[in-house]
Design a protein around this motif. Sequence first.
Motif, PDB file in Angstrom:
ATOM      1  N   GLU A 155      14.450  68.240  22.185  1.00 31.43           N
ATOM      2  CA  GLU A 155      15.110  69.032  23.218  1.00 31.43           C
ATOM      3  C   GLU A 155      16.122  68.193  23.977  1.00 31.43           C
ATOM      4  O   GLU A 155      17.260  68.629  24.212  1.00 31.43           O
ATOM      5  N   PHE A 156      15.719  66.984  24.369  1.00 28.84           N
ATOM      6  CA  PHE A 156      16.638  66.118  25.097  1.00 28.84           C
ATOM      7  C   PHE A 156      17.856  65.781  24.247  1.00 28.84           C
ATOM      8  O   PHE A 156      18.994  65.842  24.714  1.00 28.84           O
ATOM      9  N   HIS A 157      17.616  65.434  22.987  1.00 31.21           N
ATOM     10  CA  HIS A 157      18.733  65.047  22.129  1.00 31.21           C
ATOM     11  C   HIS A 157      19.687  66.212  21.894  1.00 31.21           C
ATOM     12  O   HIS A 157      20.899  66.085  22.085  1.00 31.21           O
ATOM     13  N   LYS A 158      19.143  67.356  21.495  1.00 32.64           N
ATOM     14  CA  LYS A 158      19.993  68.486  21.115  1.00 32.64           C
ATOM     15  C   LYS A 158      20.680  69.138  22.307  1.00 32.64           C
ATOM     16  O   LYS A 158      21.854  69.525  22.227  1.00 32.64           O
ATOM     17  N   GLU A 159      19.956  69.265  23.417  1.00 30.03           N
ATOM     18  CA  GLU A 159      20.489  70.014  24.548  1.00 30.03           C
ATOM     19  C   GLU A 159      21.282  69.158  25.526  1.00 30.03           C
ATOM     20  O   GLU A 159      22.164  69.668  26.225  1.00 30.03           O
ATOM     21  N   VAL A 160      20.986  67.865  25.586  1.00 27.55           N
ATOM     22  CA  VAL A 160      21.615  67.017  26.598  1.00 27.55           C
ATOM     23  C   VAL A 160      22.541  65.970  25.984  1.00 27.55           C
ATOM     24  O   VAL A 160      23.742  65.958  26.235  1.00 27.55           O
TER      25      VAL A 160
END
Length: 218
Positions: A155-160
């Motif tokens: 989530e952190f990698h893809k969204e942020v």
Amino acid sequence: MNQPQNNIVEAVRLNALHTRMRDVLNITLHAGQVQMAKAYFVDRKKIIMSQWGRNAGKTAADLYIANRAAIIYPNFEIYIILPEKEQAEDVYWEPKRLQTFAPPEYVTEISQSNLTVKFDTGSTIALHGAKNVDSLRGTKPHLVFYDESQGHSSEFHKEVMAPNLLGKNSALILTGTPPKVKDCFYYSFKEEVLEDIKNGDTSVAYFEFPTSINPIID
């Protein structure tokens, strides 16, 4: 400044860094760390994923690449991101590994409150935690490290962070040890990297370094 002069200045700065590492920090890069640096500085890889055995020297590899980039590239924003900000403090800041790595004549400011080191090139190395989502959303770094990448989330990698990397065609370097749980970001990202390499993507690299590669335990 013309290109030959740039090359001379860069050589002087790199010599100062290597001399400090050898004489003050007692660090000599081993084969795996050299391979990582070559992948970024020479081969210009955009994604470098590396799997490290315990005490194989991944922290020193990250510090070397980050500081080398900071002292030779102007106005470079460099992030070292761990899963938790407290981890970044424990690994890099409290032992003063980040603050003391570069030759002090190239350091212009050290900020305890921001966990940053600024350089005379205008470049900055900053420590972050992946859970501090709002502070990282919309930033445009030139070089990002996911240290302890086994603890990072999809989530952190893809969204942020992945959208942030697109802004300046930035590089991402992942260093970690393989987790026991298979259903996680680490293994899904590794699968993507290996598939990209298999399909001929020359901008991607993957390495595995066992503990035994490090003649001096990090």
